[in-house]
Design an enzyme around this catalytic site. Sequence first.
Site, PDB file in Angstrom:
ATOM      1  CB  SER A  68      51.084  45.547  53.766  1.00  0.00           C
ATOM      2  OG  SER A  68      51.090  44.900  52.509  1.00  0.00           O
ATOM      3  CD  GLU A  98      44.154  40.193  53.125  1.00  0.00           C
ATOM      4  OE1 GLU A  98      44.712  40.769  52.166  1.00  0.00           O
ATOM      5  OE2 GLU A  98      43.369  39.241  52.976  1.00  0.00           O
ATOM      6  CG  ASP A 120      34.532  35.766  44.967  1.00  0.00           C
ATOM      7  OD1 ASP A 120      34.319  35.963  43.756  1.00  0.00           O
ATOM      8  OD2 ASP A 120      35.653  35.532  45.447  1.00  0.00           O
ATOM      9  CG  PHE A 122      42.099  29.003  52.143  1.00  0.00           C
ATOM     10  CD1 PHE A 122      40.744  28.939  52.399  1.00  0.00           C
ATOM     11  CD2 PHE A 122      42.930  29.534  53.112  1.00  0.00           C
ATOM     12  CE1 PHE A 122      40.225  29.391  53.601  1.00  0.00           C
ATOM     13  CE2 PHE A 122      42.433  29.993  54.317  1.00  0.00           C
ATOM     14  CZ  PHE A 122      41.074  29.898  54.560  1.00  0.00           C
ATOM     15  CG  HIS A 168      49.292  42.117  51.260  1.00  0.00           C
ATOM     16  ND1 HIS A 168      48.931  43.262  51.947  1.00  0.00           N
ATOM     17  CD2 HIS A 168      48.211  41.302  51.329  1.00  0.00           C
ATOM     18  CE1 HIS A 168      47.688  43.151  52.395  1.00  0.00           C
ATOM     19  NE2 HIS A 168      47.228  41.958  52.037  1.00  0.00           N
TER      20      HIS A 168
HETATM   21  P1  FAD Z   1      37.725  41.826  39.124  1.00  0.00           P
HETATM   22  O1  FAD Z   1      38.979  42.553  38.877  1.00  0.00           O
HETATM   23  O2  FAD Z   1      36.435  42.540  38.838  1.00  0.00           O
HETATM   24  O3  FAD Z   1      37.784  40.473  38.257  1.00  0.00           O
HETATM   25  C1  FAD Z   1      36.845  39.420  38.480  1.00  0.00           C
HETATM   26  C2  FAD Z   1      36.731  38.563  37.209  1.00  0.00           C
HETATM   27  O4  FAD Z   1      36.019  39.279  36.190  1.00  0.00           O
HETATM   28  C3  FAD Z   1      38.070  38.178  36.581  1.00  0.00           C
HETATM   29  O5  FAD Z   1      37.925  36.896  36.016  1.00  0.00           O
HETATM   30  C4  FAD Z   1      38.280  39.218  35.489  1.00  0.00           C
HETATM   31  O6  FAD Z   1      39.071  38.729  34.413  1.00  0.00           O
HETATM   32  C5  FAD Z   1      36.847  39.517  35.053  1.00  0.00           C
HETATM   33  N1  FAD Z   1      36.657  40.939  34.725  1.00  0.00           N
HETATM   34  C6  FAD Z   1      37.174  41.996  35.369  1.00  0.00           C
HETATM   35  N2  FAD Z   1      36.748  43.161  34.830  1.00  0.00           N
HETATM   36  C7  FAD Z   1      35.949  42.826  33.817  1.00  0.00           C
HETATM   37  C8  FAD Z   1      35.199  43.594  32.877  1.00  0.00           C
HETATM   38  N3  FAD Z   1      35.199  44.936  32.917  1.00  0.00           N
HETATM   39  N4  FAD Z   1      34.462  42.904  31.943  1.00  0.00           N
HETATM   40  C9  FAD Z   1      34.461  41.540  31.929  1.00  0.00           C
HETATM   41  N5  FAD Z   1      35.158  40.773  32.788  1.00  0.00           N
HETATM   42  C10 FAD Z   1      35.879  41.406  33.727  1.00  0.00           C
HETATM   43  N6  FAD Z   1      37.263  39.133  48.558  1.00  0.00           N
HETATM   44  C11 FAD Z   1      36.388  39.634  49.465  1.00  0.00           C
HETATM   45  O7  FAD Z   1      35.192  39.313  49.411  1.00  0.00           O
HETATM   46  N7  FAD Z   1      36.801  40.487  50.450  1.00  0.00           N
HETATM   47  C12 FAD Z   1      38.093  40.889  50.553  1.00  0.00           C
HETATM   48  O8  FAD Z   1      38.416  41.669  51.444  1.00  0.00           O
HETATM   49  C13 FAD Z   1      39.045  40.391  49.606  1.00  0.00           C
HETATM   50  N8  FAD Z   1      40.332  40.793  49.632  1.00  0.00           N
HETATM   51  C14 FAD Z   1      41.200  40.374  48.647  1.00  0.00           C
HETATM   52  C15 FAD Z   1      42.501  40.888  48.622  1.00  0.00           C
HETATM   53  C16 FAD Z   1      43.404  40.505  47.637  1.00  0.00           C
HETATM   54  C17 FAD Z   1      44.777  41.094  47.629  1.00  0.00           C
HETATM   55  C18 FAD Z   1      42.999  39.550  46.648  1.00  0.00           C
HETATM   56  C19 FAD Z   1      43.967  39.099  45.599  1.00  0.00           C
HETATM   57  C20 FAD Z   1      41.699  39.047  46.663  1.00  0.00           C
HETATM   58  C21 FAD Z   1      40.792  39.459  47.639  1.00  0.00           C
HETATM   59  N9  FAD Z   1      39.460  39.006  47.674  1.00  0.00           N
HETATM   60  C22 FAD Z   1      38.567  39.493  48.609  1.00  0.00           C
HETATM   61  C23 FAD Z   1      38.988  38.026  46.684  1.00  0.00           C
HETATM   62  C24 FAD Z   1      38.355  38.722  45.454  1.00  0.00           C
HETATM   63  O9  FAD Z   1      37.220  39.436  45.842  1.00  0.00           O
HETATM   64  C25 FAD Z   1      37.996  37.620  44.464  1.00  0.00           C
HETATM   65  O10 FAD Z   1      39.168  37.069  43.911  1.00  0.00           O
HETATM   66  C26 FAD Z   1      37.001  38.046  43.391  1.00  0.00           C
HETATM   67  O11 FAD Z   1      36.577  36.843  42.713  1.00  0.00           O
HETATM   68  C27 FAD Z   1      37.563  38.970  42.330  1.00  0.00           C
HETATM   69  O12 FAD Z   1      37.770  40.226  42.783  1.00  0.00           O
HETATM   70  P2  FAD Z   1      38.590  41.281  41.861  1.00  0.00           P
HETATM   71  O13 FAD Z   1      38.526  42.580  42.541  1.00  0.00           O
HETATM   72  O14 FAD Z   1      39.881  40.740  41.489  1.00  0.00           O
HETATM   73  O15 FAD Z   1      37.594  41.274  40.581  1.00  0.00           O
END
Ligand code: FAD
Length: 277
Positions: free
Chosen positions: A7, A9, A100, A207, A257
Site C-alpha cells: 500500500s 500513503e 498529535d 522527521f 506500506h
Molecule cells: P496511541 O496508540 O493512542 O498511542 C499514543 C501513546 O499513548 C503511546 O505512547 C502509547 O503507548 C500510549 N497509550 C496508548 N493507549 C494508551 C492507554 N489506553 N493508556 C495510556 N497510554 C496509552 N498522525 C496524524 O496526525 N495523522 C495521520 O494521518 C497519521 N497517520 C499515521 C499512520 C501511521 C501508519 C503511523 C505509524 C502514524 C501516523 N500518524 C498520524 C502519527 C500518529 O498519530 C502519532 O504517532 C501519535 O503520536 C500516536 O498515534 P497512535 O494512534 O499510535 O496513538
Amino acid sequence: METANFSIEFFPPKTPEGVDKLRIARAKLAALHPKYFSVTFGAGGTTQQGTLDTVLEIQAEGHAAAPHLSCVGGTRASVRTILQEFKQQGIKRIVALRGDLPSGYGGAGELRYANELVEFIRAETGDWFHIEVAAYPEVHPQARSPQDDLQNFARKVQAGANAAITQYFYNADAYFQFRDAARKVGVDVPIVAGIMPITNYTQLMRFSDMCGAEIPRWVRLKLASFGDDSASIKAFGVDVVTALCERLIAGGAPGLHFYSMNQAVPTMAVWERLVSR
Ligand code: FAD
C-alpha cells in the site's frame, strides 16, 4: 514478489499545484497495482476535508482508498459525523490513530487514545470498516516503556483492529523483535512494515527526530558525506531501503506500506528493484 499487501500513503495537498502534482504521482504509482492508497488526516481539523476529497478522487479513479482518522482534539459527536460521511461515501477501510495536536491547540478531546477510537468505531459502525492501527517497533516517543507501549498496542487490537502498519524504521531487527513480542502477548493480526524511501538527508533527520525513528549511524554518516549530491543520496537510499524490504519479506513481514510523501519516483525505484529480483 507478492504484491497482495502493498500500500502507498499520501498526504492531502494544500494547494491546487499540489493537487495536480499528486494526480501525476498517483497515476504512476497506480501502475504498480498497490492494494490501496491511504491518505493522512490532520489533527485539529487542518486537512480533514482534504483527506476526504483526496480519498474520493482516488476512488473515482477506480482504486481502493483508505482515509486516516485521528481522534485527538475531537469529540464523540465530531468523530461520529466523520464516520457517517465515510460510510455514505462507500469507504470501507480506515487507518485509526490518536494523532498529535499542533502545539498550543486545546485539550486532548473525548477519545484520548487510539484504542478508545477503535472501540468507538466498532460500537458505532460494527464491522463496516476494516481498521488498521499504528505500531511502533522502535517504541512510540511518549511511551513509558517498551512493555507499556506493547500492551497499549495490544489494546488497540483487542478493541477490534484488523491489522497494523508500523512507523518507519531502518533496523529490521526492531521489526522482528516487536512482531515476535506482539505474538507472545496474543496479537495475531498482520503487522505491515511502514517504509520511508530516503531522498533528502535534512528532511529525514527532522522527521525521524520527531517520530522516534532511529537512523543507523552508518546510514546517517554516509548520507551526510554526500552533502548536496542528491543523486548519490537517492541511489544510496534505494540500496538501503530495498535491502531492508528484502530482509523484511524474507523474514515473513506480511506487507509493505510506503510513505510516499506524494512523490512517485522514490517508491517506484524501490518497488521496481524488489520485483525485478
Ligand atoms: P496511541 O496508540 O493512542 O498511542 C499514543 C501513546 O499513548 C503511546 O505512547 C502509547 O503507548 C500510549 N497509550 C496508548 N493507549 C494508551 C492507554 N489506553 N493508556 C495510556 N497510554 C496509552 N498522525 C496524524 O496526525 N495523522 C495521520 O494521518 C497519521 N497517520 C499515521 C499512520 C501511521 C501508519 C503511523 C505509524 C502514524 C501516523 N500518524 C498520524 C502519527 C500518529 O498519530 C502519532 O504517532 C501519535 O503520536 C500516536 O498515534 P497512535 O494512534 O499510535 O496513538
